[in-house]
Design a protein around this motif. Structure first.
Motif, mmCIF file in Angstrom:
data_model
loop_
_atom_site.group_PDB
_atom_site.id
_atom_site.type_symbol
_atom_site.label_atom_id
_atom_site.label_comp_id
_atom_site.label_asym_id
_atom_site.label_seq_id
_atom_site.Cartn_x
_atom_site.Cartn_y
_atom_site.Cartn_z
ATOM 1 N N ALA A 30 0.839 -1.205 0.000
ATOM 2 C CA ALA A 30 0.000 0.000 0.000
ATOM 3 C C ALA A 30 0.874 1.255 0.000
ATOM 4 N N ARG A 34 0.976 4.086 -2.832
ATOM 5 C CA ARG A 34 0.678 5.458 -2.432
ATOM 6 C C ARG A 34 1.672 6.444 -3.027
ATOM 7 N N ARG A 37 0.644 8.215 -6.353
ATOM 8 C CA ARG A 37 -0.695 8.731 -6.147
ATOM 9 C C ARG A 37 -1.068 9.930 -7.009
ATOM 10 N N ASP A 119 -12.480 6.650 0.372
ATOM 11 C CA ASP A 119 -11.382 7.556 0.049
ATOM 12 C C ASP A 119 -10.264 6.752 -0.627
ATOM 13 N N GLU A 121 -7.238 6.296 0.193
ATOM 14 C CA GLU A 121 -6.462 5.482 1.136
ATOM 15 C C GLU A 121 -7.110 4.113 1.348
ATOM 16 N N LEU A 124 -6.646 2.034 -1.769
ATOM 17 C CA LEU A 124 -5.281 1.506 -1.860
ATOM 18 C C LEU A 124 -5.073 0.327 -0.930
ATOM 19 N N GLN A 125 -5.623 0.414 0.273
ATOM 20 C CA GLN A 125 -5.505 -0.683 1.229
ATOM 21 C C GLN A 125 -6.186 -1.936 0.683
#
Length: 151
Positions: A30, A34, A37, A119, A121, A124-125
């Motif tokens: 992750a 990121r 991004r 979101d 984040e 991505l997780q």
């Protein structure tokens, strides 16, 4: 989104290239994602380019918006969306003007049964979790992910 106590993070045996264990590998992956991004196009490049060979065929779909000039020039156009088909869920990242929207969809038998905006984040997780599961099952995928993480 995290895995529950009954669901192993890697979906199988134990992917440990980082030495941190399965959940550590998800965090490392992750974090690596990121760093790219900047926009949807950068994720499309990573997922269809550097990681594309490691993923099963049809896992990643990249949507383009083609202007008239793109069509006349034979170009693909601007990347508009990235759709990643995982196990029981689809993850979509879509560019809308200057904003990026992320969505997770629960899928059963090819039918979307629920969807929710998240979101970037959380997206991505979830993506890192799916990629870690793929790598745990497939040795060539694991090697490709390890090469990409070392870049």
């Amino acid at each position: 989104m995290t895995t529950g106590p009954d669901e192993p993070a890697d979906g199988a045996g134990g992917l440990e290239p980082s030495g941190l264990g399965p959940m550590g590998d998800v965090a490392v992956l992750a974090a690596a994602l990121r760093t790219d991004r900047a926009d949807v196009a950068s994720y499309a490049r990573v997922l269809s380019g550097a990681l594309g060979d490691a993923l099963p065929p049809g896992t990643v779909e990249v949507g383009h918006r083609r202007s008239l000039a793109d069509r006349l020039g034979g170009r693909e156009g601007r990347v508009e969306s990235v759709l990643v088909h995982g196990e029981g869920r689809d993850l979509e990242l879509r560019a809308d003007d200057e904003r990026v929207h992320a969505e997770m969809r629960r899928v059963s038998g090819g039918v979307v049964i629920s969807r929710r905006r998240v979101d970037v984040e959380a997206w991505l997780q979830a993506l890192a979790e799916d990629l870690t599961r793929i790598a745990a099952r497939d040795a060539s995928a694991r090697q490709a992910f390890e090469r990409w993480l070392r870049m």
